[in-house]
Write an enzyme that holds these catalytic residues in place. Structure first.
Site, PDB file in Angstrom:
ATOM      1  N   SER A  90      -7.171  -5.523  -5.044  1.00 13.49           N
ATOM      2  CA  SER A  90      -7.559  -6.904  -5.316  1.00 13.49           C
ATOM      3  C   SER A  90      -6.980  -7.365  -6.647  1.00 13.49           C
ATOM      4  CB  SER A  90      -9.077  -7.043  -5.303  1.00 13.49           C
ATOM      5  OG  SER A  90      -9.682  -6.008  -6.034  1.00 13.49           O
ATOM      6  N   GLU A 107      -7.024   9.399 -11.679  1.00 11.81           N
ATOM      7  CA  GLU A 107      -7.754   8.138 -11.846  1.00 11.81           C
ATOM      8  C   GLU A 107      -9.191   8.332 -12.302  1.00 11.81           C
ATOM      9  OE1 GLU A 107      -7.364   6.281  -8.066  1.00 11.81           O
ATOM     10  OE2 GLU A 107      -5.393   5.444  -8.527  1.00 11.81           O
ATOM     11  N   THR A 134      -1.218  12.232  -3.284  1.00 13.26           N
ATOM     12  CA  THR A 134      -0.348  11.062  -3.186  1.00 13.26           C
ATOM     13  C   THR A 134       0.534  11.182  -4.314  1.00 13.26           C
ATOM     14  OG1 THR A 134      -1.788   9.489  -2.336  1.00 13.26           O
ATOM     15  CG2 THR A 134       0.026   8.613  -3.448  1.00 13.26           C
TER      16      THR A 134
END
Lengths: 384, 384
Positions: A384, A260, A180
């Site tokens: 979230s 990440e 990505t």
């Protein structure tokens, strides 16, 4: 200087309000020519974001005069409305810049899948980005395309009388057939469109295509290379390929080290393969083995999990002839324990796993990360 | 009663000292006949543990009179010495039991890869196991094959005049073409070897083969089915397949719910597929998507990651016709957002993801788990 290092390019990065943090989220890179040659590779995912579907059409002409990139929303899985939004974005950019049509504008988006972009913020943001365009605007553009990246990724490679510049974003979903990631490369070399395409494909084949952070493939991956010809220098396709490959390898390493939650940069060198394809297949299988990635996160030189991963492939090898080293210590020879595993020091960030398949002379390198507690945390809270 | 529920079987489980904890680590199951028909399926991993290589030879005769299983060591990647250890184990069992040769004894091992078994403990343990054999020894055997399992897994299925019993171990590396799991099934039905093989393959095809906890495939997986004929009842192959499938499905569900570090049992129902193969391919791709598994761990109904996973497959579908539901709420219709994601309640352990590919009438179900912080912890410390 990133994408504005080569002559003939301007760039800008602004905050359009797509990110709730108020950080920069909209980038524009313009090719002022004289040439407008372009090449691109896109995600192999069959679920493609609207901007990918749009940009694939643009690139059919092997030309592009500008690229607009937004973070703060992937515009993927957004139906016909999503495609209309991409089209409207390209039209606005073309109108603002003048001298081009929407079909000359590549569009890239990154962020959450499945939500519509707030066009009431994005379109006014384009106006500001166009006004901010500058010959030294590369760094601002590189900042504006970041998502969970902790730092901007840029590169400049100097050729013989010409320059290649680039910027990249991507910190997760780094996977086969691209990550990505959005990458914009620029050059002021004079290049025909076939040569440009050949140089880009060869460069991505051995760099971004061999980066497999977490085995996931994005809907939005785009690597774009634009050539302005402003240097007046025409390198051979081989020379250009070397320069573009160097730029891509540098950006790929930056993506890897910022993945990440990662705590390890893992280089998997597969040698002794019957073919380069076999070497890549084996490297990728090792790169995707969650159990091994957890072990390396815990500084555990668990070579048994390397062998278990190799065993799932159809590469040519004999299980009794496999050798595995970690950071130079050959802890497995002929498919069984060899040097003492306590000699392996995995405490640093860089880990090299060397595999010898004992089946030939071909080799390949695949890059990956470990699987960490932070990776799970970050990716369980993304939306979230 | 597990493997000793059917008539004609005895079993035992003892502590041989292979586990440093002193827990039971050696199991023996004996088929006292009158028949000794057997069938088995083994890991598809090309790096096979010594006991798998041995047992594949045993099963060529479609007969087995006993199976010996040890936890506390996989005896995988152990070279010629590892194979000799397996052979010595089978020979000792045959000598202890009498009336059979080493070639009648299946051997299974599970535990750490790459280390030799402590034969000085294992062989005396076999003597104790043989003495402990009992008609009600099934539960002890089921305890002795546990590794990181938190509970024994057993099943009994009652047929029309005959019984199928079983036990399983496995809590990680649960993956396609079997998991790191050892399963022993027994029946007192009268069955020909071809029918037994057919029933077992059909049962595993739709149960264990569709369990994909973490995408990793073990070197040791073995599913063994032994038939004693002691009931005197001869079911049709269809009847037997139903019973064996029920036993396998029950054990698969137990494996899933005890998978290392898991907090969710995820059922992926793929429907509207052009073929059953397509449905399995799509289900497996979703089951292996780390980003989605992290999201579900965080109770995040991130359907975009489901679509991104589907898009990496070569199944027949149109990206604009994909529908996705989570726990019954159709949050994605025609490849875009539909019902409000806030309606999806993922707080319980059971999650069902329903995918409609809109391409046909075929369907399949794949089972998986989430990717949790505890999974990373457990697998980064396994060998230390």
């Amino acid at each position: 200087m990133t994408v504005t290092a080569p002559k003939g390019f301007r760039a800008a990065g602004v905050a359009a309000g797509l990110k709730t943090t108020g950080a920069a989220d909209l980038a524009l890179v313009v090719n002022d020519g004289p040439d407008a040659t372009a090449a691109a590779v896109f995600t192999a995912n069959r679920v493609k974001a609207a901007p990918v579907l749009w940009s694939q059409q643009v690139l059919k002409a092997r030309m592009a005069r500008a690229v607009v990139l937004n973070s703060g929303g992937a515009n993927a899985c957004t139906g016909p409305k999503g495609f209309q939004d991409t089209h409207a974005t390209a039209e606005r950019v073309a109108a603002l810049l003048g001298g081009m049509g929407a079909g000359d504008v590549v569009v890239c988006s990154t962020g959450l899948i499945g939500e519509h972009l707030p066009m009431d913020k994005l379109l006014p943001g384009l106006d500001r980005a166009a006004r901010a365009l500058a010959r030294d605007g590369g760094p601002q553009a590189a900042e504006a395309i970041m998502t969970t990246d902790t730092k901007p990724k840029t590169v400049t490679v100097t050729g013989d009388g010409y320059t290649v510049g680039g910027m990249a974003k991507g910190a997760g979903m780094l996977a086969p057939s691209l990550a990505t990631m959005l990458v914009v490369l620029t050059t002021d070399a004079v290049v025909g469109s076939s040569d440009l395409d050949e140089a880009l494909r060869e460069a991505t084949r051995v760099t971004f295509d061999r980066l497999d952070s977490d085995g996931c493939m994005s809907t939005n991956d785009t690597v774009l290379l634009m050539a302005s010809g402003a240097s007046g220098i025409q390198p051979t396709v081989e020379e250009l390929t070397v320069a573009v490959t160097a730029a891509c390898a540098d950006l790929a390493a930056q993506l890897l080290s910022d993945a990440e939650g990662s705590t390890k940069d893992i280089t998997i060198d597969v040698q002794g393969a019957d073919s380069e394809d076999d070497a890549v297949t084996v490297g990728r299988s090792i790169a995707r083995n969650n159990l091994l990635k957890c072990a390396l996160y815990g500084n555990d030189p668990n070579w048994g999990r390397v062998l278990a991963a190799i065993g799932t492939t159809d590469a040519l090898f004999d299980a009794d002839s496999l050798d595995v080293a970690m950071n130079g210590v050959w802890i497995c020879r002929n498919g069984a324990a060899a040097e003492d595993r306590s000699k392996v020091d995995l405490s640093g960030r860089a880990i090299t796993i060397t595999v010898d398949l004992g089946a030939g002379d071909a080799r390949a390198t695949v890059l990956t990360n470990d699987l960490s507690v932070a990776y799970v945390h970050e990716n369980s809270a993304y939306s979230s």
